[in-house]
Design a protein around this motif. Sequence first.
Motif, PDB file in Angstrom:
ATOM      1  N   ALA A  89      45.061  40.279  46.587  1.00 46.43           N
ATOM      2  CA  ALA A  89      45.559  40.096  45.226  1.00 46.43           C
ATOM      3  C   ALA A  89      44.425  39.975  44.204  1.00 46.43           C
ATOM      4  O   ALA A  89      44.659  39.668  43.044  1.00 46.43           O
ATOM      5  N   TRP A  90      43.195  40.224  44.648  1.00 46.54           N
ATOM      6  CA  TRP A  90      42.027  40.107  43.775  1.00 46.54           C
ATOM      7  C   TRP A  90      41.299  41.444  43.707  1.00 46.54           C
ATOM      8  O   TRP A  90      41.277  42.205  44.661  1.00 46.54           O
ATOM      9  N   ARG A  91      40.671  41.692  42.557  1.00 42.27           N
ATOM     10  CA  ARG A  91      39.953  42.942  42.296  1.00 42.27           C
ATOM     11  C   ARG A  91      38.475  42.614  42.078  1.00 42.27           C
ATOM     12  O   ARG A  91      38.128  41.585  41.510  1.00 42.27           O
ATOM     13  N   ILE A  92      37.605  43.521  42.485  1.00 47.03           N
ATOM     14  CA  ILE A  92      36.162  43.293  42.409  1.00 47.03           C
ATOM     15  C   ILE A  92      35.605  43.729  41.062  1.00 47.03           C
ATOM     16  O   ILE A  92      35.835  44.856  40.618  1.00 47.03           O
ATOM     17  N   CYS A  93      34.870  42.818  40.422  1.00 47.37           N
ATOM     18  CA  CYS A  93      34.214  43.104  39.140  1.00 47.37           C
ATOM     19  C   CYS A  93      32.743  43.470  39.336  1.00 47.37           C
ATOM     20  O   CYS A  93      32.151  44.160  38.525  1.00 47.37           O
TER      21      CYS A  93
ATOM     22  N   ALA B 220      45.835  40.722  37.907  1.00 48.66           N
ATOM     23  CA  ALA B 220      46.440  40.722  36.579  1.00 48.66           C
ATOM     24  C   ALA B 220      45.427  40.451  35.453  1.00 48.66           C
ATOM     25  O   ALA B 220      45.762  40.575  34.280  1.00 48.66           O
ATOM     26  N   GLU B 221      44.189  40.103  35.803  1.00 50.66           N
ATOM     27  CA  GLU B 221      43.183  39.758  34.793  1.00 50.66           C
ATOM     28  C   GLU B 221      42.142  40.847  34.646  1.00 50.66           C
ATOM     29  O   GLU B 221      41.873  41.597  35.585  1.00 50.66           O
ATOM     30  N   ALA B 222      41.530  40.897  33.478  1.00 50.42           N
ATOM     31  CA  ALA B 222      40.427  41.825  33.229  1.00 50.42           C
ATOM     32  C   ALA B 222      39.121  41.175  33.674  1.00 50.42           C
ATOM     33  O   ALA B 222      38.992  39.955  33.659  1.00 50.42           O
TER      34      ALA B 222
END
Length: 75
Positions: A39-43, A66-68
């Motif tokens: 549920a997390w994306r890598i920045c 869901a966050e930038a």
Amino acid sequence: MMPDVTGGDALRAQEQMDGTQVRFEDATGKNREVVDPQAWRICGSRPGADQQITSYPVVLLVVPDAEACPDGVSG
């Protein structure tokens, strides 16, 4: 070498780096625990993409899907 995993799913990146010690870190600085990496994306990452991995664990800077990503977050 560190693969370019920016923008990808945190769980998939962890699986892609099979055998490498990986630690997730909240890219916003809120120190939220990553319970479900899917549920997390890598920045970004430390080391950055295409850099030599010289210390472990590799750090993946992540945010919930869901966050930038915060401005200026990268390897």
